[in-house]
Scaffold this motif. Structure first.
Motif, PDB file in Angstrom:
ATOM      1  N   TYR A 140       0.829  -1.208   0.000  1.00  0.00           N
ATOM      2  CA  TYR A 140       0.000   0.000   0.000  1.00  0.00           C
ATOM      3  C   TYR A 140       0.862   1.257   0.000  1.00  0.00           C
ATOM      4  O   TYR A 140       0.591   2.226  -0.721  1.00  0.00           O
ATOM      5  CB  TYR A 140      -0.921   0.009   1.228  1.00  0.00           C
ATOM      6  CG  TYR A 140      -2.062  -0.985   1.165  1.00  0.00           C
ATOM      7  CD1 TYR A 140      -2.383  -1.645  -0.010  1.00  0.00           C
ATOM      8  CD2 TYR A 140      -2.813  -1.255   2.304  1.00  0.00           C
ATOM      9  CE1 TYR A 140      -3.426  -2.560  -0.048  1.00  0.00           C
ATOM     10  CE2 TYR A 140      -3.860  -2.168   2.277  1.00  0.00           C
ATOM     11  CZ  TYR A 140      -4.155  -2.820   1.086  1.00  0.00           C
ATOM     12  OH  TYR A 140      -5.189  -3.713   1.048  1.00  0.00           O
ATOM     13  N   LEU A 141       1.914   1.234   0.821  1.00  0.00           N
ATOM     14  CA  LEU A 141       2.788   2.405   0.909  1.00  0.00           C
ATOM     15  C   LEU A 141       3.516   2.640  -0.423  1.00  0.00           C
ATOM     16  O   LEU A 141       3.611   3.773  -0.898  1.00  0.00           O
ATOM     17  CB  LEU A 141       3.798   2.226   2.037  1.00  0.00           C
ATOM     18  CG  LEU A 141       3.220   2.230   3.458  1.00  0.00           C
ATOM     19  CD1 LEU A 141       4.283   1.833   4.469  1.00  0.00           C
ATOM     20  CD2 LEU A 141       2.661   3.617   3.798  1.00  0.00           C
ATOM     21  N   LYS A 146      -4.616   4.567  -0.767  1.00  0.00           N
ATOM     22  CA  LYS A 146      -5.273   5.155   0.399  1.00  0.00           C
ATOM     23  C   LYS A 146      -6.229   4.158   1.035  1.00  0.00           C
ATOM     24  O   LYS A 146      -7.087   3.596   0.364  1.00  0.00           O
ATOM     25  CB  LYS A 146      -6.007   6.421  -0.002  1.00  0.00           C
ATOM     26  CG  LYS A 146      -5.073   7.531  -0.475  1.00  0.00           C
ATOM     27  CD  LYS A 146      -5.822   8.825  -0.737  1.00  0.00           C
ATOM     28  CE  LYS A 146      -4.856   9.936  -1.153  1.00  0.00           C
ATOM     29  NZ  LYS A 146      -5.551  11.219  -1.387  1.00  0.00           N
ATOM     30  N   ALA A 174       1.707   5.271   6.701  1.00  0.00           N
ATOM     31  CA  ALA A 174       0.500   5.469   5.898  1.00  0.00           C
ATOM     32  C   ALA A 174      -0.170   6.792   6.245  1.00  0.00           C
ATOM     33  O   ALA A 174      -0.610   7.542   5.365  1.00  0.00           O
ATOM     34  CB  ALA A 174      -0.469   4.302   6.122  1.00  0.00           C
ATOM     35  N   GLN A 177       2.008   9.582   4.919  1.00  0.00           N
ATOM     36  CA  GLN A 177       1.979   9.691   3.458  1.00  0.00           C
ATOM     37  C   GLN A 177       0.850  10.613   3.005  1.00  0.00           C
ATOM     38  O   GLN A 177       0.929  11.234   1.943  1.00  0.00           O
ATOM     39  CB  GLN A 177       1.783   8.285   2.860  1.00  0.00           C
ATOM     40  CG  GLN A 177       2.191   8.162   1.409  1.00  0.00           C
ATOM     41  CD  GLN A 177       2.158   6.722   0.926  1.00  0.00           C
ATOM     42  OE1 GLN A 177       1.099   6.081   0.928  1.00  0.00           O
ATOM     43  NE2 GLN A 177       3.303   6.204   0.526  1.00  0.00           N
TER      44      GLN A 177
END
Length: 1226
Positions: A140-141, A146, A174, A177
């Motif tokens: 995901y990162l 999102k 997260a 970010q």
């Protein structure tokens, strides 16, 4: 595990909440699926094999290029799914691959693929643990996806998965970010409350978070906070700060941050600058990219990193920036461009096509101008449309009014042509013992079965029993005491003798286990043998063998005094073997004087006798002075050959001499060994000289000696220890001198690794990090493995941990391998807490562990009563079966020496898909060749090659192949095998060359022998060949070709030179006699007589005489002796021959009366009464009648010695000298 204590995160408003996508929604992650029935062993085996292959493919691609393709990933995914039983580790591998490792795939598609893989594998029964959730977080990162951290934690809690430090770190990342400092602070506070360490990764995320929240000052202040917390900002921290400035378009801030990093001695690599370029391009600040591109230093990993940057930029619609990076490729610069360099542009255009990117006119113009400007040939070899499909490329070029040339299509046509043309262990046997010991105790209920198996192999059997006892605990020995006692009794009953050194080891083990009485069953052997000796003596029988056995038994009991007394009492019956046992025992007890006396006494009895290599080395070790040099020279004179084991013994002997005599004597011994060609120079054999200097703390002398070894032998012994000493002393001048030489002789990369290890060893970690972060440095697995093993051996966890940490960004570094070294040390020290922390760090690095690593970690945790936080892979059934089959093969080979049966087992295993290691194949190839089964050996070589790319037979196997080919008269193949061996700088054995030259002689191939002789002269390490090997066989080749004149001329030319009078041509005469060619024999007999009578060269005549005698051609031998009576005066030659024959039972009797006469005549001429008496006794025992003339000769010898003749002397008569020997000058 329940997730009690997880942080309560602040709920956002609906419009601000981070939602998971509908496809692969996280709620699916928590679905618990019932376990399927346990897979069959065949499916499990196939699954494990597929995973190994998949991991290998993906890992190799990642370490080589830093990326994988979607096609490769999907192929692996579908292969795993087909088995129906995906493991947790396979799932981890696939999930990890769905992030930045797919630069050619848009982030949205990558995340969707990750969700699809997650759901599919979970449906197939894959069990997920915290490492899988951490892996999806990392994806995901990397994809900037999102999602709601709150929901993510809730789903983990529903799945009974407890988050760990890595989970919280990535959730913080997260939040940051997206510039959500509040959410990040909530998790950060929770980590502090749980005393979870706040690592550099957390601070780096906060740098990004504050910047994206619009607070760049707070972002910069994070570095100060880090320092106050005792954490020095590293390269990743500065990259985060640089990226923050780049996203803002603050080029001055970027420059200032770069300067700060440089001032802080923080080395930023090209890949770090590339992250800044990517951030600038994505944020719309392309105008600053050229300035960053100029900062790229073109390190060794530049090309794959830059290609990945270009692919990512094109994927994000930044093909203009990507092209700027592409033009900066060092291989595409005009000064050093080549035709092959332009192929690098293929990936760029191919990805543009795949992304449906409309290539701008200036890019196409630039491609054509830049790549095709130099030469037409370069243009044709690169070809724009080699990567860009013709129908798309031509269409776009035409639409933009660019000329389309015919040669643009050449690569396409060439590829079609190409497509149409494409058709489409040493495992030493003795190592077996440690593996078999426990199995043997359980699976062989009858001890006599084992003893019978071991009977033909006392060395192996002794080692087997030693390993059996060594592998048992004291408690196990007590339990198995009766069985062990029975073993020893069976060995004694079968008259199996265990070698002395192994016996001593068994006795010491039993003493340590408090059961010394077990070995007592063998210690009555001395008394038994002494009784036997007395009986044999009373019966007037030979006691030689029994005397030797008693001496051996006494030495085993450390009763040297009694052994020497027996030797003194029965000196006339002492054999060379008996002396060797005594000499070896004296050497082992450092009794140099007695050892030397025994050696001299043995030589006086028979100067031709040679000890084996181990005894000579033992003598050299105990003296370590000028006597040692003389021993080495004797080894050379008597052609004593050294194998690998002897070379190791020689190293220990030199090391021992270093402590006794210092550098001077070591240098002399070392020079003598190499000058005589006894052993090939190696770093190991050169190291004792360096050790002598290091022991005296003379680093300058040690360095000079090492550099001299480099100059003379191309080896740098103990350079690591020298560098460590220089670093500790701070002697920068000598250190620089050493580094200059290493760099010049071995290359800069070797020098950097040597310096890196020296700094690590001395605790200079800051300097070590600077070295390993040198731009362009790449991983050298062999060097890293060597130092890691060194750390494990010396229990240096701190040093090893620093090395693993420093190599995190080292190009092509196998991170799983590095962590496995630390886990091995954790296993040895039983440090489960450290092992658990390493598991967390592996997740931080996003490392996919191999199954062996997971099993090792699980074993550490379980042995300490800890829960294993992941699914433990089952043992690879194929690997287990392969091990069992290998064990069976080695048992057959070791115990029964039946290689053909073992080969059939391997073929059967091959049909079932079982693959062995290269050492296993090589071992069996050697066994087959030793039996002459060349076809089977070559078939096995093909089997090995089909499974192991680049499989090569060992030197031993290759030498055996040459011997076998020579014996089968396949001389052309044998010569080719030899040449192949020499091409890779391997040294053939003396036996292999001897058999090859003899085979060429049998074939009459004179030029072939001369070619082999030239090849041998070109060896860097000369072999101990007799010069007559080639001459004798060339002569035989001439004889084979009926060219007798050339053969005679060759030998006469040799023997008319006084320097060659001692050269032996016995081999030629033996072959002539065996072939029974009287014409050839007559011609060579005449030559031998001519050389004796005209040139006083008696060796050929002596050789002919002895060969006639040895082949029972008595009358011919008499005739030869009569025509050339000077042969009887060649005492050394004759004595050596007779001594050799007297050692073999039955040899005296085979030659009957003339043998008796000639031997006694010989002894009477050399005045050797004891030898004559011993021979007389032996002849009487064997029933050989002694004629009157021989008795008279012996009587004369007694009188000359002043002794009474012990038998009735035959009367002198006129006919006595003219009986059956009349007419001969005796």
């Amino acid at each position: 595990q329940k997730t009690a204590g997880t942080p309560k995160l602040v709920k956002k408003k609906k419009k601000d909440m981070l939602e998971f996508p509908k496809i692969g929604c996280v709620r699916n992650y928590a679905v618990a699926r019932e376990q399927k029935d346990e897979a069959s062993s065949g499916v499990q085996s196939k699954q494990a094999q597929q995973f190994d292959s998949a991991l290998s493919k993906l890992d190799n691609s990642v370490r080589r290029t830093g990326r994988i393709t979607k096609t490769m990933l999907l192929r692996v995914f579908h292969d795993i799914c087909r088995t129906g039983y995906p493991s947790g580790n396979q799932a981890l591998l696939l999930l990890r691959s769905c992030g930045s490792l797919l630069p050619e795939v848009p982030p949205v598609d990558r995340t969707e693929l990750a969700h699809h893989i997650w759901t599919k594998l979970q449906e197939l029964g894959s069990q997920y643990d915290v490492s899988h959730y951490n892996a999806i977080l990392k994806v995901y990162l990397q994809n900037e996806f999102k999602f709601s951290p709150t929901d993510f934690l809730a789903k983990m809690e529903a799945a009974n998965i407890l988050p760990n430090r890595v989970t919280y770190q990535r959730l913080i990342a997260a939040y940051c970010q997206n510039g959500d400092i509040e959410g990040a602070s909530t998790i950060l506070g929770f980590m502090k409350s749980k005393d979870l360490p706040i690592t550099e990764a957390v601070f780096n995320a906060l740098v990004t978070g504050h910047a994206r929240a619009g607070d760049i000052d707070s972002s910069k202040n994070i570095l100060t906070v880090m320092r106050n917390a005792g954490i020095e900002p590293g390269a990743d921290t500065y990259v985060s700060l640089l990226t923050a400035f780049a996203e803002k378009g603050d080029i001055d801030g970027v420059k200032k941050a770069l300067e700060e990093a440089e001032n802080a001695d923080c080395s930023l690599m090209d890949r770090d600058i590339m992250q800044v370029i990517f951030a600038l391009a994505k944020a719309g600040h392309q105008q600053y990219v050229p300035e960053m591109v100029e900062r790229l230093r073109h390190e060794r990993s530049y090309i794959p990193d830059a290609m990945n940057l270009c692919l990512s930029l094109i994927t994000h619609g930044q093909e203009d920036v990507a092209f700027q990076v592409l033009k900066n490729f060092p291989t595409l610069q005009m000064d050093n461009a080549s035709a092959e360099s332009y192929n690098l542009g293929n990936f760029f255009l191919r990805h543009c096509v795949n992304m449906n990117t409309v290539i701008r006119e200036h890019i196409l113009h630039s491609f054509i101008h830049s790549f095709f400007e130099l030469t037409l040939s370069s243009l044709g070899s690169w070809g724009l449309l080699g990567a860009y499909p013709s129908y798309i490329g031509a269409k776009q070029m035409k639409e933009q009014n660019l000329p389309v040339r015919p040669h643009f299509f050449w690569p396409l046509l060439i590829q079609l042509v190409k497509d149409n043309n494409t058709t489409g262990t040493n495992m030493h046997t003795l190592m077996l013992a440690r593996t078999l010991t426990r199995w043997q105790m359980k699976c062989i209920p009858k001890t006599n079965a084992v003893c019978v198996c071991l009977c033909p192999h006392p060395e192996r059997g002794g080692y087997f029993l030693y390993s059996l006892i060594d592998s048992m605990t004291e408690a196990e020995v007590q339990v198995q005491k009766d069985k062990l006692r029975e073993y020893f009794k069976q060995l004694q009953a079968l008259n199996i003798t265990i070698p002395v050194n192994i016996y001593r080891g068994i006795r010491n083990l039993l003493d340590s286990y408090n059961v010394p009485e077990l070995i007592k069953v063998t210690e009555d052997k001395v008394e038994t043998l002494e009784n036997k000796l007395a009986e044999l003596k009373a019966e007037n029988k030979s006691i030689d063998l029994t005397l030797k056995q008693i001496i051996q038994a006494l030495c085993a009991e450390e009763n040297l005094q009694r052994a020497l007394e027996l030797k003194q009492q029965h000196e006339e019956h002492m054999t060379a073997g008996g002396y060797a046992i005594l000499i070896n025992h004296c050497c082992r007890n450092d009794n140099a004087e007695e050892a030397l006396n025994l050696k001299r006494e043995m030589s006086r009895k028979d100067s031709s006798v040679a000890l084996d290599a181990s005894k000579y080395i033992a003598l050299m070790k105990v003296f370590a002075n000028s006597e040692a040099v003389d021993i080495l020279k004797e080894m050379k004179e008597k052609d004593v050959m050294l194998n690998d084991t002897h070379t190791t013994m020689l190293f220990h002997a030199l090391s021992s001499a270093a402590a006794k005599g210092g550098p001077t004597i070591i240098r002399r011994l070392q020079d003598t060994v190499f000058a005589l060609g006894l052993a090939k120079p190696s770093a190991n054999l050169c190291s004792p000289l360096i050790t002598a200097y290091l022991d005296s703390n003379d680093l300058s002398g040690a360095l000079d000696a090492a550099l001299e070894c480099q100059k003379r032998y191309n080896h740098l012994p103990r350079i690591h220890d020298i560098l460590v000493g220089l670093v500790q002393q701070g002697d920068t001048e000598l250190l620089q001198k050493a580094m200059d030489v290493v760099s010049q002789e071995r290359g800069e990369m070797t020098m950097l690794y040597d310096l890196f290890f020296a700094f690590l060893q001395t605790g200079r970690y800051r300097e070590a990090r600077k070295i390993i972060e040198t731009p362009g440095l790449r991983a050298r697995p062999g060097r890293l493995h060597w130092y890691a093993e060194k750390c494990i051996a010396h229990n240096q966890m701190e040093t090893l941990e620093h090395m693993v940490d420093m190599t995190a960004k080292l190009f092509e570094c196998d991170r799983d391998e590095m962590y496995s070294y630390m886990l091995r040390l954790c296993k040895e020290t039983n440090n489960w807490k450290k092992a658990d922390a390493l598991w967390t760090k592996m997740q931080e690095e996003n490392i996919i562990p191999r199954e062996r690593t997971l099993r090792l970690l699980a074993d550490i945790l379980r042995s300490n009563g800890q829960e294993v936080p992941f699914e433990v892979p089952e043992v690879n059934l194929k690997e287990k079966n392969m091990h069992e089959v290998t064990l069976c093969i080695y048992f057959v080979l070791a115990i029964f020496d039946v290689s053909v049966e073992a080969y059939e087992m391997v073929k059967g295993a091959d049909e079932k898909g079982l693959v062995f290691g290269p050492a296993s194949y090589d071992h069996l190839i050697r066994a087959l060749l030793a039996e002459g089964s060349m076809d089977d050996a070559m078939a096995l070589k093909d089997i090995a090659g089909s499974h192991i790319p680049g499989f090569k037979m060992s030197d031993t196997a290759t030498n055996l192949l040459i011997v076998t080919q020579s014996k089968k008269d396949l001389v052309t193949d044998a010569v080719q095998t030899l040449k192949s061996m020499l091409q890779v700088n391997h040294v053939p054995s003396q036996l292999a060359i001897t058999r090859l030259v003899q085979a060429l002689g049998r074939k009459g191939d004179v030029s072939g022998i001369e070619d082999v002789q030239k090849l041998m002269k070109g060896l860097s390490t000369p072999l101990n060949f007799s010069s007559m090997l080639f001459i004798n066989n060339i002569a035989l080749a001439h004889i084979k070709n009926d060219d007798l004149d050339s053969a005679v001329e060759l030998l006469e030319t040799l023997y008319t030179n006084p320097d060659n009078h001692s050269a032996s041509m016995s081999f030629v005469f033996r072959k002539i006699l065996e072939n029974g060619n009287d014409k050839v024999l007559d011609k060579f007999s005449v030559m031998a007589e001519r050389l004796a009578n005209h040139f006083a060269c008696y060796r050929p005549a002596s050789d002919l005489f002895l060969q006639l005698l040895d082949m029972d051609k008595v009358e011919d031998a008499k005739f030869m002796l009569a025509r050339c009576n000077a042969v009887a005066e060649q005492k050394d030659i004759l004595l050596s021959f007779m001594a050799q024959k007297s050692q073999t039972p039955g040899q005296v009797k085979s030659h009957q009366d003339f043998y008796t006469f000639s031997v006694l005549f010989l002894y009477s001429n050399i005045w050797n009464l004891p030898a004559a008496e011993a021979l007389m006794e032996q002849m009487q025992k064997e029933g050989v009648e002694v004629d009157e003339l021989s008795l008279k000769r012996l009587a004369v010898l007694y009188r000359k010695e002043g002794q009474t003749v012990p038998f009735p002397e035959p009367p002198v008569s006129r006919t006595s000298t003219h009986s059956k020997y009349s007419g001969y000058n005796v």
